[in-house]
Structure formats: C-alpha cells, structure tokens
Design an enzyme around this catalytic site. Sequence first.
Site, PDB file in Angstrom:
ATOM      1  N   GLY A  25       0.793  -1.236   0.000  1.00 37.98           N
ATOM      2  CA  GLY A  25       0.000   0.000   0.000  1.00 37.98           C
ATOM      3  C   GLY A  25       0.822   1.282   0.000  1.00 37.98           C
ATOM      4  N   ILE A  26       0.356   2.227   0.776  1.00 35.11           N
ATOM      5  CA  ILE A  26       0.985   3.547   0.806  1.00 35.11           C
ATOM      6  C   ILE A  26       2.423   3.445   1.323  1.00 35.11           C
ATOM      7  CG2 ILE A  26       0.856   5.835   1.889  1.00 35.11           C
ATOM      8  CD1 ILE A  26      -2.224   5.543   1.841  1.00 35.11           C
ATOM      9  N   ASP A  67       6.668  -5.457  15.117  1.00 31.70           N
ATOM     10  CA  ASP A  67       5.342  -4.934  15.436  1.00 31.70           C
ATOM     11  C   ASP A  67       5.582  -3.620  16.184  1.00 31.70           C
ATOM     12  OD1 ASP A  67       2.975  -4.270  16.687  1.00 31.70           O
ATOM     13  OD2 ASP A  67       2.397  -6.339  17.089  1.00 31.70           O
ATOM     14  N   GLY A  79      -0.760   1.678   9.921  1.00 28.97           N
ATOM     15  CA  GLY A  79      -2.054   2.039  10.497  1.00 28.97           C
ATOM     16  C   GLY A  79      -3.067   0.967  10.185  1.00 28.97           C
ATOM     17  N   LYS A 123     -16.657   0.421  13.100  1.00 24.35           N
ATOM     18  CA  LYS A 123     -17.956   0.034  13.677  1.00 24.35           C
ATOM     19  C   LYS A 123     -18.626   1.322  14.137  1.00 24.35           C
ATOM     20  CE  LYS A 123     -18.952  -4.428  14.202  1.00 24.35           C
ATOM     21  NZ  LYS A 123     -19.880  -4.957  13.259  1.00 24.35           N
ATOM     22  N   LEU A 124     -19.959   1.360  14.021  1.00 27.54           N
ATOM     23  CA  LEU A 124     -20.663   2.490  14.624  1.00 27.54           C
ATOM     24  C   LEU A 124     -20.376   2.475  16.121  1.00 27.54           C
ATOM     25  CD1 LEU A 124     -24.108   2.317  12.788  1.00 27.54           C
ATOM     26  CD2 LEU A 124     -22.208   3.897  12.369  1.00 27.54           C
ATOM     27  N   ALA A 168     -22.150   2.823  18.644  1.00 29.42           N
ATOM     28  CA  ALA A 168     -23.107   2.044  19.450  1.00 29.42           C
ATOM     29  C   ALA A 168     -22.730   0.561  19.479  1.00 29.42           C
ATOM     30  CB  ALA A 168     -24.517   2.221  18.891  1.00 29.42           C
ATOM     31  N   TYR A 225     -10.833   5.294  14.762  1.00 22.66           N
ATOM     32  CA  TYR A 225      -9.817   5.672  13.770  1.00 22.66           C
ATOM     33  C   TYR A 225      -9.617   7.193  13.760  1.00 22.66           C
ATOM     34  CZ  TYR A 225      -7.607   5.736   9.081  1.00 22.66           C
ATOM     35  OH  TYR A 225      -6.761   5.913   8.015  1.00 22.66           O
ATOM     36  N   LYS A 255      -6.297   9.373  14.450  1.00 24.70           N
ATOM     37  CA  LYS A 255      -5.677  10.218  13.417  1.00 24.70           C
ATOM     38  C   LYS A 255      -5.692  11.700  13.822  1.00 24.70           C
ATOM     39  CE  LYS A 255      -4.522   6.979  10.485  1.00 24.70           C
ATOM     40  NZ  LYS A 255      -3.104   6.678  10.230  1.00 24.70           N
TER      41      LYS A 255
END
Length: 479
Positions: free
Chosen positions: A250-251, A293, A322, A327-328, A330, A385, A389
């Site tokens: 990835g990035i 890690d 990252g 998840k919401l 709630a 997240y 960030k």
Amino acid sequence: MADKYTDLVSRGWGRDLAKRLGLPQPVMLRRYEPGVPLVPGPVLVVGTGTAADALETALKGWDVEVVRDAGVAPATGGRHDAGAPPTSSASPSAPAGPGTAAGEGSPKLGGIVLALDAVARPEDLSGPILAAGRALRSLAPSARVVTVSRRSSTSDEPALAAARSGVEGALRSLAKELRNGGTGNGILLGEGVQADAPSVLGALRFLLSGRSAFVDGQFLTVGTAKGELPADPDHPLAGKVAVVTGAARGIGAAIARTLARDGAKVVVVDVPAAGDSLAKVANEVRGTALQLDITKPDAGERILEHALHRHGAFDVLVHNAGITRDKLLANMDVARWDSVIAVNIAAQLRINEALLASGKLGEGFRIVSVASTSGIAGNRGQTNYAASKAGVIGMVRSTAARLAPIGGTANAVAPGFIETEMTAKVPLAMREVGRRINSLQQGGQPVDVAEAIGFLASDAAGGVSGNVLRVCGQYWMGQ
Ligand code: NAI
C-alpha cells in the site's frame, strides 16, 4: 488499485458518453517524471515588489518561462481587463499576457503564481486575484495556481487579518473552479519569512510539479527561514537514511519506493506476518527490512539500533503503519477501539519518546506521520480511527516544538481517498462516492501521498514544521 471508471471516461467514446450524461469526468493527473519540465508551459507571476521578483528569479532558475502581470486593480467602475499591462520576460512565442494569453498560437500557461504577501486590506485582493481570473481560461491541463501570502495572526490589525485570511478563502474557491486536473494551493509565510526563503521556494517547486498531483486547495506554512534547496532536484534525499513503518504494501511501499527514487537509503518496517512482502519491497528499493510490530514496548530502540548499526545514520522517520477496525460507536467493542489507538497513535508516541530520549538523533531529524482526513472531518463508523488520526495531528504539532532545538521538524500528511487494499475493501457504492467527492473527482494513488512525504522529509522543507498537509484532491469535507 485501478479506478476503472476514470480509465473509461478519460478517452474515446467513454469520454463523450460521460460528457453527454453529465457524469463526473476525472482526468489523468500530471505526475512527476524525472527529466520532464517542472510545469507544462510558461508561468504567469502576478504582483509587484520584491516577493514577485524573487519568485520570478526562482522560476527562471528552474528553466521556467515567466510572464508578469502587475495585478493592479482597475479604477473604480473600470473594466476588469483595464489593469496594468502585462510584461513578458519570455520568448516571443510566450503568451502576451493575461489579457491576450488565450490568443491564437500562444502556448497554454503551466501555472499562475500570485505574490500576495503585501495585501493589507480586503480591497487589495481584487487587482491580483482578478488578474489571475483573466488567465484561468489559458491554463494547460494539470496547470497549477499557487498563492504566496502571509499567515494571519491574532496580533494583526482586523483589516490586515481579513485581507490575509481572504487569500485563503479565494484560493480554496478558485481551486474548486479549476478543470482538467488543475490544482490551486498556497504558501503562508510566517513572521519575518521572505519569499526567497529556501522552504518557500522548495514548497513552490513541490506545488508546481507533478509531485503534488493530488494536493489541492491546501496551504503549507513556512514558519522559519531554515532549510536548504537540494543540489540535485531529482534526488532531494541523496545521502539520507529513512525508516518507513507499514511498508510491506500500500501507501507504505509507495513511500519506500519514492524515498529510494529520491536518493534515500530506506529501512522498511512491518509485522513479521508480512515478512515475505516486506523482503520484496526491501530488495526492490535496495534497502533493508526490519520485521517489527510497532506496538512492542522497545520498538523505538529497535528502529534506532537498526538504522544506526546497518546504515550509520538516521535522518527521517515516516510513521505510516495504520489499521482500521470500523464500527458504529453504538456497536464498538473494546478490542476494536484499543487496537486502533495502540497501532495508529500510541505506538508513534512511544517510538518518538524513545528516539528523543536517546540523544542520538542527528541535526535536522524529520518525522512525518500519516494522519487522515477522517481525523479532520470525522467519518461515520470511524470514531476509533478518527480519534487516533486526530491524535496524530495533535502529536506532530507538539513534537514540532520538541524537535526545533536540533533543527528537526515534525509534520503530518492527511490522505483522503487513496486507491489501496485498505480502500478496496470498502463496499462498491461507498467506494465510488469516496472517490468522487473531491475537486479532482477521483481517488489518489499511493505515490501521491509518498511524494508529499518526500517533500516534507527533504532539506528543502526545513522551515516547514507542525503542518498537516492534506493529500485529498480537495475533499469536500473538513477544511
Ligand atoms: P494497508 O492496510 O494497505 O497497509 C498498512 C500496513 O501497515 C500493512 O502492511 C500492515 O501490515 C502494517 N501494519 C499494521 N499494523 C502494524 C504494526 N503493529 N506494526 C507494523 N506494521 C503494521 O493500509 P494503507 O491504505 O496503505 O494505509 C497506510 C496508512 O495511510 C495508514 O496509516 C492509514 O490509516 C493511512 N490512510 C490511508 C488512506 C487510504 O485511503 N488508503 C486514507 C487515509 C489514511
């Protein structure tokens, strides 16, 4: 990762169909290639005074043809095109100036640079900004508009603060009006910083070049006159040792490739489970791999030891690793919340602490962290997240002050929607929306994030610290 829609509507019948149906028409962006001219045509410098002169001199030093426009406001009630006549310092084939730049046979402008450092009242904006407006129809594809102005501060008189802040509003709106892959960005000068300071010129070069393809509607603040322009602009990281975390794919892999291309010796770091891919990236960039890690308590010491022992130096650390566990709120559980905080921010803090405490960081050490537009605008389903960030953003601002005594810098890049395995997992409909809700109407490529990091890691960015540079194509959410 491919964006098949952009491929389809970039040429032939696909382009015609998209046009007829009024669908988004993203274009292929101009990206950096060694040996290719900095900009795709002459650059119009708007403004008078020492800043405009310094910018013209720098551009000419980079073999860019320059056209000047004083950007003087017309008399009240006068027509917009009645400003001071433009003067061309270019060859006869260059545009005759903004009033006639669209004339038959004139080459399209590669960019417009506005010297706005002396604006003192909002009324001062009309001359230069309308002069730029007159030239917009003469821009080449993927052209650049760059403003150079002073950062406003609470100690400014209200009219001065209004004028300086006004530049930011005008530029951000102008960027949204550009077409054909064009971008608009600005450079804010800190107190006492002049337009010919190394990091101003370094930022100007970055923003004009194909390296900033997916940076749009953003401002870089140059807070000090520190920094040094590279002897070889194609290898701005020559002789540096850089460590990149999360570099197996990835990035992170793109950052490793880009820093190596720019001359750095690169150490790539990732979890042992990604060891095979990590080794491939290390071989490709002729660097070394460190399976680690980053949440381990001794991660900082191990990174420092590897860089110094294997390469004899440690100049740049890119915190890229990252994870997301969306998840919401709630439905959020402790494991999801804690794992994201542990990898995305707590590990970075611990590693930085260890490095700063070691006393072994060299002069001019650079930290560049990967944040996210989610950390600025927020994102449904990403409280964990976004907390991590936004935490990265707070961390670099504070760390910048701690690195200043050794001439070091700490900055963050905040990517928007970037085409990677992470975003390939997003459901199709959301992915399509995520790609299109920015001024460039497409997702960015990992290399776009990498190029921004390359600039912030370079000596040319020595006067840029505590900044958060968004690489998001001017994403519609957040500033
Ligand atoms: P990715 O999931 O493709 O790659 C992340 C890498 O980090 C993987 O190789 C993974 O093994 C490694 N990693 C994860 N935990 C680690 C740990 N504890 N120690 C060492 N390495 C670890 O993700 P992608 O898309 O390349 O993202 C890179 C960075 O960019 C992340 O910080 C992400 O949050 C950020 N970002 C990505 C965006 C996107 O659109 N793809 C948008 C905004 C930010």
